[in-house]
Design a protein around this motif. Structure first.
Motif, PDB file in Angstrom:
ATOM      1  N   ARG A  38      -0.713  12.801   6.124  1.00 39.32           N
ATOM      2  CA  ARG A  38      -2.213  12.259   6.412  1.00 39.32           C
ATOM      3  C   ARG A  38      -2.715  11.261   5.281  1.00 39.32           C
ATOM      4  O   ARG A  38      -3.229  10.220   5.615  1.00 39.32           O
ATOM      5  N   SER A  39      -2.425  11.494   3.970  1.00 42.25           N
ATOM      6  CA  SER A  39      -2.970  10.737   2.892  1.00 42.25           C
ATOM      7  C   SER A  39      -2.118   9.144   3.157  1.00 42.25           C
ATOM      8  O   SER A  39      -2.721   8.168   2.816  1.00 42.25           O
ATOM      9  N   ILE A  40      -0.856   9.439   3.491  1.00 41.75           N
ATOM     10  CA  ILE A  40      -0.092   8.225   3.562  1.00 41.75           C
ATOM     11  C   ILE A  40      -0.678   7.116   4.791  1.00 41.75           C
ATOM     12  O   ILE A  40      -0.652   5.980   4.454  1.00 41.75           O
ATOM     13  N   ASP A  41      -1.070   7.697   5.753  1.00 40.75           N
ATOM     14  CA  ASP A  41      -1.731   7.032   6.780  1.00 40.75           C
ATOM     15  C   ASP A  41      -2.995   6.342   6.431  1.00 40.75           C
ATOM     16  O   ASP A  41      -3.225   5.422   6.892  1.00 40.75           O
ATOM     17  N   SER A  42      -3.900   7.220   5.614  1.00 38.84           N
ATOM     18  CA  SER A  42      -5.187   6.547   5.024  1.00 38.84           C
ATOM     19  C   SER A  42      -4.597   5.363   4.245  1.00 38.84           C
ATOM     20  O   SER A  42      -5.400   4.414   4.293  1.00 38.84           O
ATOM     21  N   PHE A  43      -3.510   5.577   3.192  1.00 35.28           N
ATOM     22  CA  PHE A  43      -3.565   4.283   2.365  1.00 35.28           C
ATOM     23  C   PHE A  43      -3.003   3.212   3.249  1.00 35.28           C
ATOM     24  O   PHE A  43      -3.597   1.921   3.139  1.00 35.28           O
ATOM     25  N   ALA A  44      -2.250   3.392   4.318  1.00 34.89           N
ATOM     26  CA  ALA A  44      -1.800   2.310   5.139  1.00 34.89           C
ATOM     27  C   ALA A  44      -2.549   1.478   5.783  1.00 34.89           C
ATOM     28  O   ALA A  44      -2.728   0.403   6.159  1.00 34.89           O
ATOM     29  N   SER A  45      -3.787   2.261   6.165  1.00 33.31           N
ATOM     30  CA  SER A  45      -4.878   1.735   7.010  1.00 33.31           C
ATOM     31  C   SER A  45      -5.799   0.630   6.424  1.00 33.31           C
ATOM     32  O   SER A  45      -6.309  -0.281   6.920  1.00 33.31           O
ATOM     33  N   PHE A  46      -5.622   0.354   5.030  1.00 35.58           N
ATOM     34  CA  PHE A  46      -6.481  -0.489   4.305  1.00 35.58           C
ATOM     35  C   PHE A  46      -5.878  -1.861   4.653  1.00 35.58           C
ATOM     36  O   PHE A  46      -7.079  -2.856   4.373  1.00 35.58           O
ATOM     37  N   GLY A  47      -4.916  -2.098   4.861  1.00 41.81           N
ATOM     38  CA  GLY A  47      -4.473  -3.356   5.082  1.00 41.81           C
ATOM     39  C   GLY A  47      -4.914  -4.102   6.346  1.00 41.81           C
ATOM     40  O   GLY A  47      -5.460  -5.295   6.086  1.00 41.81           O
ATOM     41  N   GLU A  48      -5.125  -3.118   7.350  1.00 41.64           N
ATOM     42  CA  GLU A  48      -5.737  -3.974   8.537  1.00 41.64           C
ATOM     43  C   GLU A  48      -7.436  -3.780   8.262  1.00 41.64           C
ATOM     44  O   GLU A  48      -8.188  -4.756   8.936  1.00 41.64           O
ATOM     45  N   GLN A  49      -7.966  -2.886   7.600  1.00 41.91           N
ATOM     46  CA  GLN A  49      -9.329  -2.949   7.224  1.00 41.91           C
ATOM     47  C   GLN A  49      -9.511  -4.093   6.509  1.00 41.91           C
ATOM     48  O   GLN A  49     -10.827  -4.698   6.827  1.00 41.91           O
ATOM     49  N   LEU A  50      -8.942  -4.543   5.499  1.00 40.75           N
ATOM     50  CA  LEU A  50      -9.050  -5.732   4.573  1.00 40.75           C
ATOM     51  C   LEU A  50      -9.196  -6.851   5.643  1.00 40.75           C
ATOM     52  O   LEU A  50     -10.024  -7.930   5.329  1.00 40.75           O
ATOM     53  N   SER A  51      -7.895  -7.182   6.297  1.00 38.32           N
ATOM     54  CA  SER A  51      -7.633  -8.564   6.750  1.00 38.32           C
ATOM     55  C   SER A  51      -8.792  -8.403   8.114  1.00 38.32           C
ATOM     56  O   SER A  51      -9.408  -9.663   7.907  1.00 38.32           O
ATOM     57  N   LEU A  55       0.903  -1.311  -0.055  1.00 38.23           N
ATOM     58  CA  LEU A  55       0.158   0.163   0.066  1.00 38.23           C
ATOM     59  C   LEU A  55       0.825   1.028  -0.031  1.00 38.23           C
ATOM     60  O   LEU A  55       0.766   2.220  -0.735  1.00 38.23           O
ATOM     61  N   LEU A  56       1.848   1.274   0.963  1.00 40.34           N
ATOM     62  CA  LEU A  56       2.785   2.349   0.931  1.00 40.34           C
ATOM     63  C   LEU A  56       3.579   2.519  -0.411  1.00 40.34           C
ATOM     64  O   LEU A  56       3.784   3.812  -0.940  1.00 40.34           O
ATOM     65  N   ARG A  57       3.704   1.451  -1.071  1.00 41.10           N
ATOM     66  CA  ARG A  57       4.449   1.476  -2.486  1.00 41.10           C
ATOM     67  C   ARG A  57       3.719   1.843  -3.387  1.00 41.10           C
ATOM     68  O   ARG A  57       3.927   2.887  -4.285  1.00 41.10           O
ATOM     69  N   ALA A  58       2.256   1.812  -3.473  1.00 43.25           N
ATOM     70  CA  ALA A  58       1.136   2.433  -4.458  1.00 43.25           C
ATOM     71  C   ALA A  58       1.321   3.723  -4.210  1.00 43.25           C
ATOM     72  O   ALA A  58       1.175   4.517  -5.142  1.00 43.25           O
ATOM     73  N   ALA A  59       1.007   4.140  -2.772  1.00 45.68           N
ATOM     74  CA  ALA A  59       1.020   5.680  -2.739  1.00 45.68           C
ATOM     75  C   ALA A  59       2.213   6.216  -3.297  1.00 45.68           C
ATOM     76  O   ALA A  59       2.134   7.332  -4.018  1.00 45.68           O
TER      77      ALA A  59
END
Ligand code: ADP
Ligand code: ASP
Ligand code: MG
Length: 458
Positions: A115-128, A46-50
């Motif tokens: 702020r948007s980096i953190d939003s990106f990173a948060s999706f891993g835990e949301q999905l799992s 996710l961080l790489r995509a950002a």
């Protein structure tokens, strides 16, 4: 109640998640709060995509999201079926759509804020967490999903946000406890939180351990379990020392020194919230749940401490920069050290190791962030030199307090291995000795110390 945290490799695929469910079932009677990480590697992707879209390559970033979506859909379809699978698939689509919107936003603005980096990173835990929660219910565990962002209230220091303990306590009692009381297994995300006005934050890489420890502390858990991919805390990183052995029990002090100086198995700040309430922390292997793991406690009970044991473990941390400040005029003058440290304070830069002599102070930092600015300030108070690509090697054990000649054994072993020691520092607690060596000597240094202290153990 207890807290059970499952790291990335413990939720990496359907097989891992099935194991997780079995492990949780065995602890069902202890009212578990299950804290999950993103599936292994997803946070990095996710961080790489950002970063990729910030660099202007939108299609490559979208490609990465496609891979993330396919992986989660695969896991969901391996674990679920029928309506439950359909509804989880819909939610995966929604989350990926949200991510695509973020990608589009960064692309249009050409800007990626913390702020948007953190939003990106948060999706891993949301999905799992979405999938794990559904899989639990599918497998006979009555589970409730709690969005950690409604509980883990933090400041807005994106990427390493600080939890506001009073608020977290209030929210955890209000949101999590009622579910526990009605005998549900509660699932929530590690690593992520939100500011009071609802903006998503993250509490630092590897932060799910810390989340678990904070939840455990505010809910007065009887135990915090950290489920990972090794048998527990080992005498050294098993990736470097394959024959490293499992440590049965360690003190909070030993565990925090190890975590702080590089033993990745625990996030460095994990221990603190547990210490305050003296809640035992257990590190366990989700791939071999029958192994007893490592118990980390406030005081090691007498009958559990191995007599004659001098050190417990050796940790290391690469990417260290040593800063030497020479000031023959001023070093002994009062206020010099205060001034020196105030510079680090001003830049909110933490210093790991410090050593002083008559005319110089050496200290280490673990990232190059703001290094140039700091050096400019330091030059105002003395001559400054830096040495990069260094590493910290840290030897830890309560037994060092009483054992004579430990230093000699350490230096002897490193000398024999021809490892050059750049700096030495002994913690005031006398339970650790920290050395700075060249980065390319790390494996040799850890190997020779492990041989010296544990060589004839088997
Ligand atoms: P998780 O995804 O479960 O949080 P991590 O990868 O963050 O797992 O941490 C576990 C890893 O920590 C192990 O695979 C191991 O390589 C590493 N490690 C480093 N030092 C130690 C140590 N002293 N004992 C055990 N593991 C260690
Ligand atoms: N997923 C986050 C990370 O990779 C947090 C964690 O796993 O502890 O850093
Ligand atoms: Mg970890």
């Amino acid at each position: 109640m207890i807290v059970m945290k499952f790291g990335g490799t413990s939720v990496e695929d359907a097989v891992a998640i099935r194991r997780l469910i079995e492990i949780v079932k065995r602890e069902r009677h202890r009212q578990p709060l299950v804290v999950v990480s993103a599936c292994a590697g997803v946070t990095n992707e996710l961080l790489r995509a950002a970063q990729t879209v910030r660099g202007g390559d939108k299609s490559k970033a979208l490609q990465t999201l496609k891979g993330i979506k396919a992986r989660h859909k695969q896991i969901a379809s391996d674990l679920l079926s029928g309506d439950l699978l359909n509804s989880v698939n819909d939610k995966i689509d929604e989350l990926i759509q949200e991510l695509q919107n973020f990608v589009q936003g960064v692309y249009l603005l050409g800007e990626l804020t913390p702020r948007s980096i953190d939003s990106f990173a948060s999706f891993g835990e949301q999905l799992s967490s979405l999938i794990i929660h559904a899989a639990m219910n599918h497998n006979g565990l009555d589970a409730e999903l709690v969005d950690a962002r409604n509980v883990m209230q933090t400041d807005n220091a994106f990427a390493s946000a600080l939890p506001k303990m009073e608020l977290v306590t209030e929210k955890a009692k209000e949101i999590i406890l009622p579910h526990i009381a009605s005998n549900k297994v509660v699932v929530t995300q590690g690593f992520i939180g939100a500011t009071e006005d609802g903006i998503t934050t993250t509490i630092g890489r590897g932060g799910s351990d810390l989340s678990a420890s904070i939840f455990g502390s505010v809910l007065d858990a009887e135990e915090i379990q950290i489920w990972t991919d090794v048998d527990g805390m080992m005498s050294a990183d098993p990736r470097i020392i394959p024959e490293a052995h499992l440590i049965d029990v360690m003190s909070f002090a030993e565990a925090s020194e190890l975590a702080y100086f590089g033993a990745k198995v625990l996030h460095p700040r994990t221990i603190l919230p547990a210490v305050e309430k003296k809640i035992p922390v257990r590190v366990l292997n989700s791939k071999s749940p029958e192994v007893r793991g490592t118990l980390i406690v406030y005081d090691i009970p007498k009958e559990m401490s191995a007599s004659g044991e001098v050190i417990k473990s050796i940790a290391f941390k690469k990417g260290i920069t040593v800063i030497n400040v020479n000031s023959s005029r001023m070093l002994m003058a009062h206020g010099f050290l205060a001034k020196l440290f105030s510079i680090f304070e001003e830049f909110q830069k933490s210093v790991d190791v410090v050593a002083t002599s008559e005319v110089s102070v050496s200290l280490t930092v673990d990232s190059e962030e703001q290094l140039q600015e700091i050096l400019l300030e330091l030059q105002k108070i003395g001559d400054v030199q830096i040495k990069q690509q260094k590493a910290i090697v840290c030897v830890v054990g309560e037994g060092m307090r009483n054992a004579k000649g430990t230093g000699a054994r350490i230096f002897g072993a490193l000398g024999k291995a021809e490892v050059n020691i750049e700096m030495v520092s002994e913690g005031a607690s006398e339970i650790n000795l920290t050395l700075v060596v060249d980065e390319h000597d790390v494996a040799k240094a850890v190997r020779s110390l492990h041989d010296e202290f544990f060589g004839n153990r088997n």
